[in-house]
Each structure stands twice: as C-alpha cells, then as structure tokens.
Design an enzyme around this catalytic site. Structure first.
Site, PDB file in Angstrom:
ATOM      1  N   LYS A  95      -6.800   4.219 -19.816  1.00 52.59           N
ATOM      2  CA  LYS A  95      -7.267   4.583 -21.582  1.00 52.59           C
ATOM      3  C   LYS A  95      -6.209   4.959 -21.677  1.00 52.59           C
ATOM      4  O   LYS A  95      -5.122   3.969 -22.485  1.00 52.59           O
ATOM      5  CB  LYS A  95      -8.479   5.924 -21.132  1.00 52.59           C
ATOM      6  CG  LYS A  95      -9.302   6.252 -20.216  1.00 52.59           C
ATOM      7  CD  LYS A  95     -10.031   5.000 -20.244  1.00 52.59           C
ATOM      8  CE  LYS A  95     -11.691   5.646 -19.851  1.00 52.59           C
ATOM      9  NZ  LYS A  95     -11.210   5.591 -18.292  1.00 52.59           N
ATOM     10  N   ASP A 126      -7.951  16.775 -15.075  1.00 50.52           N
ATOM     11  CA  ASP A 126      -7.946  15.506 -16.272  1.00 50.52           C
ATOM     12  C   ASP A 126      -7.513  16.079 -17.975  1.00 50.52           C
ATOM     13  O   ASP A 126      -8.298  16.016 -18.200  1.00 50.52           O
ATOM     14  CB  ASP A 126      -8.964  14.784 -15.368  1.00 50.52           C
ATOM     15  CG  ASP A 126      -8.907  13.750 -16.299  1.00 50.52           C
ATOM     16  OD1 ASP A 126      -8.762  13.558 -17.046  1.00 50.52           O
ATOM     17  OD2 ASP A 126     -10.435  12.478 -16.231  1.00 50.52           O
ATOM     18  N   TYR A 136     -16.052  13.815 -16.847  1.00 51.56           N
ATOM     19  CA  TYR A 136     -16.563  12.802 -16.760  1.00 51.56           C
ATOM     20  C   TYR A 136     -17.613  12.815 -15.174  1.00 51.56           C
ATOM     21  O   TYR A 136     -17.568  13.579 -14.532  1.00 51.56           O
ATOM     22  CB  TYR A 136     -15.262  11.616 -16.436  1.00 51.56           C
ATOM     23  CG  TYR A 136     -15.389  10.559 -16.142  1.00 51.56           C
ATOM     24  CD1 TYR A 136     -16.211   9.930 -17.009  1.00 51.56           C
ATOM     25  CD2 TYR A 136     -14.615   9.829 -14.821  1.00 51.56           C
ATOM     26  CE1 TYR A 136     -16.270   8.203 -16.528  1.00 51.56           C
ATOM     27  CE2 TYR A 136     -15.010   8.939 -14.744  1.00 51.56           C
ATOM     28  CZ  TYR A 136     -15.468   7.813 -15.613  1.00 51.56           C
ATOM     29  OH  TYR A 136     -16.148   7.182 -15.537  1.00 51.56           O
ATOM     30  N   ARG A 176       1.121  -1.216   0.141  1.00 49.34           N
ATOM     31  CA  ARG A 176       0.273  -0.077   0.474  1.00 49.34           C
ATOM     32  C   ARG A 176       0.733   1.481   0.042  1.00 49.34           C
ATOM     33  O   ARG A 176       0.515   2.979  -0.429  1.00 49.34           O
ATOM     34  CB  ARG A 176      -0.837  -0.118   1.106  1.00 49.34           C
ATOM     35  CG  ARG A 176      -2.105   0.877   0.841  1.00 49.34           C
ATOM     36  CD  ARG A 176      -3.501   0.739   1.860  1.00 49.34           C
ATOM     37  NE  ARG A 176      -2.893   0.157   2.955  1.00 49.34           N
ATOM     38  CZ  ARG A 176      -2.647   0.514   4.814  1.00 49.34           C
ATOM     39  NH1 ARG A 176      -2.603   2.165   4.355  1.00 49.34           N
ATOM     40  NH2 ARG A 176      -2.135  -0.116   5.800  1.00 49.34           N
TER      41      ARG A 176
END
Length: 394
Positions: A205, A180, A108, A55
């Site tokens: 993407k 973004d 988005y 983590r």
C-alpha cells in the site's frame, strides 16, 4: 539528527557494497561460502544475514528493512512477501497453543480469517473488543492473554484505537501488542511511540505506493524481529529481490506522496460533508469524526482513506445508488488495494461479503451504501469533479 525526508533517501546504505547510486538488485538465490569456517558458521546462523541464502536474507531487503525500522522508530525490521505474511508471521511468533488473543472487532478481512478460523485450529482462543471503548478491552483480557492485536485507523470504517492506553495497559500486564499501521503509514503515525511492541504493514500500500508489488514488513525490537525471522524460515514468506528493490524505490517518495494524499483526502472529505446525496462521511481528519480528538493526539496526518455512505430511503436503495456512482467514476478506479498514487474506490460490503455474516458486517460498521475511497495524488479538482458527475447519475 536527520529528518524523515532525508532518511528516506539515505538510510540503509551500509548494505550497498557497490559504487552505484541506485542499489543493485541481488537477483540470486544463494551466495559463495566464506573461506573461514567460523565466518561461514556465523553467516549460516546469524538472523537475517544478507549473504547466505535468499530465504534468510538479501542485501536489498536488509537495506529496505533498516530504513523501515528507522521510519517506525524500532530496532529492527523484517520484509515478507505480502502484508498477510507479515501479520500471520508476527502473530505466530508470539502465540502458542493454550494462549488467548484479544483483537478489535473492526480490522482487515484477511486478518479476521486468521483470528477467527486459523488460530482456533491450533488451540489459541480469540476474543474481540470495541476499539472505540477502552473499558471493553479491559473486560476481555484474561490471565493467559499473550497478545493484543490492533489496527488503527481500521479498515474500512476508520475507527481509532487509543494506542497510548492499550500500550500502557499491555505493558503493565506483560502482554505483547501488535498494530497494523497500513492505513496510517509511518509518516502519519508511529505506534512504537506509544509502547506498541510490534508494527506490521502491508507494504503493498502506502510504503510501495505504485501498485506494482506485494510486500509486508514487521518492525519491532531485535528480539521480536529475530523470533519472527525464525518463524518465517519455516513459513517461507521471503520477499523476492526485485520486489524488495521496488519497495525501496517507492519509499524514496513516501513523505511527498503521503503529504499530498493527506491534503487531497481532507479536501474531498470536506466536500462530501456538505453534499446533499451523502448521508455520512467517515474521515478521522474531520471534526465530525467521533474520535477526531484522539486521532489528533496520536497522528501527524489523517491518511488518504475515507468512507462515504450514499443516502437513500433504505439500505437497498443505498446499495443501488452506491453501485451507480461507482460504475460512473472515471478518475477513481474500482479496484482492490489502497495507498497508491492513483485514487481507488470500492464497495466494502461486496468485498467483505465472503468473510462476514450480516451480523459481523454490522459490528464492523459496514453498510451496503458505503464506498471506501483511497485518495491518490491527482489534482483535487479532478477528484471532486469525478464524484460530482458520478453522484449526478443517481
């Protein structure tokens, strides 16, 4: 000074401690402690250390993050499990109760939920502006505005935000900016070059590019990324080792893929522009796009994303016709996501229906006759032929 194509192959190799040409996958949750207590204390507390606990960090994640920071022109980067993990972690690392956030109207849909529903639950107010109008940004900024959240080109209507204007305006007021950059990719656009503080991606993407992983990335200064890392420790959105390795593999061909995609998208957009059954084409690489000049100023290429609006006597007929075309496409897959090697086409009004009221869809520029297209790397003649036969079914 190396070129981006070279960096994609060689950057970040300091984290590969083996002699393998291809970085190994560190499929482990934890690591042996350092024998020296002082060294172990550093390992346990240093942000993003790759050899303490998964983590906290992972060698492949560190190598991939170093490459992505170089691509975006920032000091550091942090990988997350999804694009939304990157967005939410970055935002929550900046804002606190009592703050005000400014965000554009079109972005988005999942980010819209974060801004409109989640942040207000924690005492953060959010105002929205028209990203195509700089004066509308100035009108909503308040003394307690701590963050301006951007996405350009926007999803799905390909609106462009003036990054230089927003960056300068925010810096003069001491406001943090997040952009973004998923739709563009760092091959086509680097927001940090325009004084944007933090850049986020859905690495699912263009960066990954092969529809085989979900991932996100946060790029920014060492300070900003360390704050995001600390927040991520609590939120728990660490990227799995194998997905980090897949992302690094996908990045090797990013430049080649994006250049081919850019060329295909422009050719397809030009073909749509003269087709009698297409009412409107939204592609920032076309001179007909209302913000084409701005796109030319801040982008090196115009992405593989475009939208078309199928013609019809009213919106109901447009909807039926758009669905008819979509159902008859054979090369373009009707599937969510974008930026992959394969071409995709979706109906935005259906995808966004759960998150947007009719008024919100109108503000976001979403029409029932609209199809959002993510162009892949197939041969352009096959892509044109596919839409040609699909439109012939109307």
């Amino acid at each position: 000074m190396s070129y981006i194509e070279t960096d994609l192959i060689h950057a970040g190799k300091t984290f590969n401690a083996s002699r393998a040409v291809v970085p190994p996958i560190y499929q482990t949750a934890t690591y042996f402690a350092e024998a020296n207590p002082e060294d172990y204390l550093k390992t346990a507390t240093e942000p993003r250390h790759p050899y303490f606990y998964h983590r906290h960090g992972n060698p492949v994640s560190s190598q991939t993050a170093e490459l992505l920071a170089k691509l975006e022109g920032t000091e550091a980067a942090l990988l997350t499990a999804t694009g939304m993990a990157a967005i939410s972690t970055a935002v929550l690392s900046v804002v606190k109760a009592g703050d005000h956030v400014v965000a554009q109207q079109s972005h988005y849909s999942a980010a819209s939920i974060l801004l409109k529903e989640l942040l207000p639950q924690f005492g953060v107010e959010v105002s929205f502006f028209d990203q195509t109008d700089n004066t509308s940004l100035d009108a909503v900024i308040r003394p307690n505005t701590s963050l301006i959240y951007l996405e350009t080109p926007s999803n799905p209507n390909l609106a462009i935000t003036d990054l230089a204007y927003v960056g300068a305006s925010a810096r003069s007021r001491g406001i943090t900016t997040i952009c973004d950059n998923t739709f563009a990719s760092p091959i086509n656009q680097r927001p940090a070059d325009f004084d944007i503080d933090i850049v986020v991606h859905s690495a699912t993407k263009y960066l990954g590019g092969h529809s085989d992983l979900t991932a996100g990335v946060i790029c920014g200064s060492q300070e900003a990324v360390n704050l995001a890392w600390k927040k991520l420790l609590s939120l728990g959105g660490a990227l799995a080792p194998f997905d980090a390795w897949l992302l690094l593999r996908g990045l090797r061909t990013l430049s080649l893929r994006v250049k081919q995609i850019n060329a295909n998208a422009l050719a397809l957009a030009e073909w749509f522009q003269v087709h009698p059954l297409i009412k409107r084409v939204l592609y920032c690489g076309l001179p007909s796009h209302p913000q084409h000049q701005l796109a030319k100023q801040q982008m090196n290429g115009f992405t593989g994303m475009l939208c078309i609006e199928v013609d019809g006597k009213d919106e109901q007929e447009q909807f039926v016709r758009a669905q008819t075309v979509l159902n008859h496409l054979q090369v373009f897959a009707n599937a969510a996501s974008l930026g992959e090697v394969e071409s995709l086409a979706v109906h935005p009004a259906s995808m966004w229906g759960l998150h947007h009221s009719p008024e919100q869809k109108l503000k976001a520029g979403i029409n029932d006759g609209m199809l959002r297209i993510s162009v892949g790397i197939e041969h352009i003649e096959d892509l044109i032929t596919d839409f040609e036969q699909g439109l012939a079914q109307i």
